[in-house]
Design an enzyme around this catalytic site. Structure first.
Site: not given
Length: 253
Positions: A33-34, A38, A81, A208, A221
């Site tokens: 993500d990002g 970026w 998406n 999330r 985890e």
């Protein structure tokens, strides 16, 4: 190499030396993500952000190979998406196709598609199928490429597959209701036969899952990292492994 890079490299080496790889995760899921944020922060275009994100994949797999990870699931494109503008989605699909071709050409990884194939354009479907066929005999990390993937969709598809399977066998709905269980549904997931992810990493600071591996991550985890995916470094990866090692997994006990 500047001073900052040298410090990070030394720090990463220090963290790595202290890791007990025998206790590390064997299956890591990554929400990449990002890319767009970026690109915006660096003054680039959205397409440049997606390309930078794609170029990070091989680095990650190299780090995973060094730390005895056996399965990596990469969420490259969600079902949500598809709501993005065509001027973004079309180049993104091309970038994903190139990334999958690179994975297959590497010669180490086994590529496996997870997601709803029917949602994807024909050329993308072909690239995914060819990559899977070409790498089936490779002995390296099993790389699940989640393209056209949604966690709810996966569960719906698994249930549909289960019902179709038993309809062909002549099982009545009453009898199926008596025998259906968790393992039976799991055997119809996109990742059937694979271990569930031990660790799920999400970059960009979002905390999330957004529907990622909803069924399989029941006991996973989670590690949420503030950096955008294209800027994800080996030290960030090692911190995730260190954090994982410090936790006591209870599996509901």
């Amino acid at each position: 190499m500047n001073l900052r890079d040298l410090v990070y490299r030394l720090y990463a080496h220090r963290v790595e030396r202290r890791l007990d790889l025998a206790q590390g995760p064997k299956h890591i899921g990554v929400i990449l993500d990002g890319n767009r944020r970026w690109a915006k922060a660096s003054g680039g275009t959205t397409e440049q952000g997606h390309k930078a994100g794609a170029s990070k994949i091989q680095e990650l797999l190299g780090w995973c190979s060094e730390t005895n990870v056996e399965v990596v699931t990469l969420w490259l494109l969600s079902t949500d998406n598809f709501d993005r503008p065509e001027e973004e989605l079309t180049p993104l699909l091309g970038i994903i196709e190139d990334a999958v071709r690179d994975l297959a050409a590497d010669g180490r990884w086994r590529v496996h598609h997870v997601g709803t194939m029917d949602l994807l354009p024909g050329p993308t479907q072909l690239v995914l199928k060819e990559a899977e066929q070409a790498t089936v005999g490779n002995s390296g990390i099993l790389v699940n490429v989640a393209v056209g993937y949604g966690g709810r969709q996966e569960i719906a598809d698994a249930v549909r597959s289960l019902l179709q399977d038993h309809a062909e066998r002549g099982t009545s709905y009453e009898d199926l209701a008596e025998i259906v269980d968790i393992d039976m549904i799991s055997s119809h997931l996109y990742t059937r036969g694979q271990p569930d992810p031990d660790l799920v990493i999400r970059t960009s600071g979002e905390q999330r899952l957004s529907g990622f591996m909803l069924w399989q991550s029941a006991h996973s985890e989670y590690y949420f990292c503030d950096v955008f995916w294209p800027a994800f470094r080996k030290v960030d990866f090692l911190r995730a492994l260190r954090d994982y090692a410090a936790r006591h997994r209870r599996y509901g006990a």
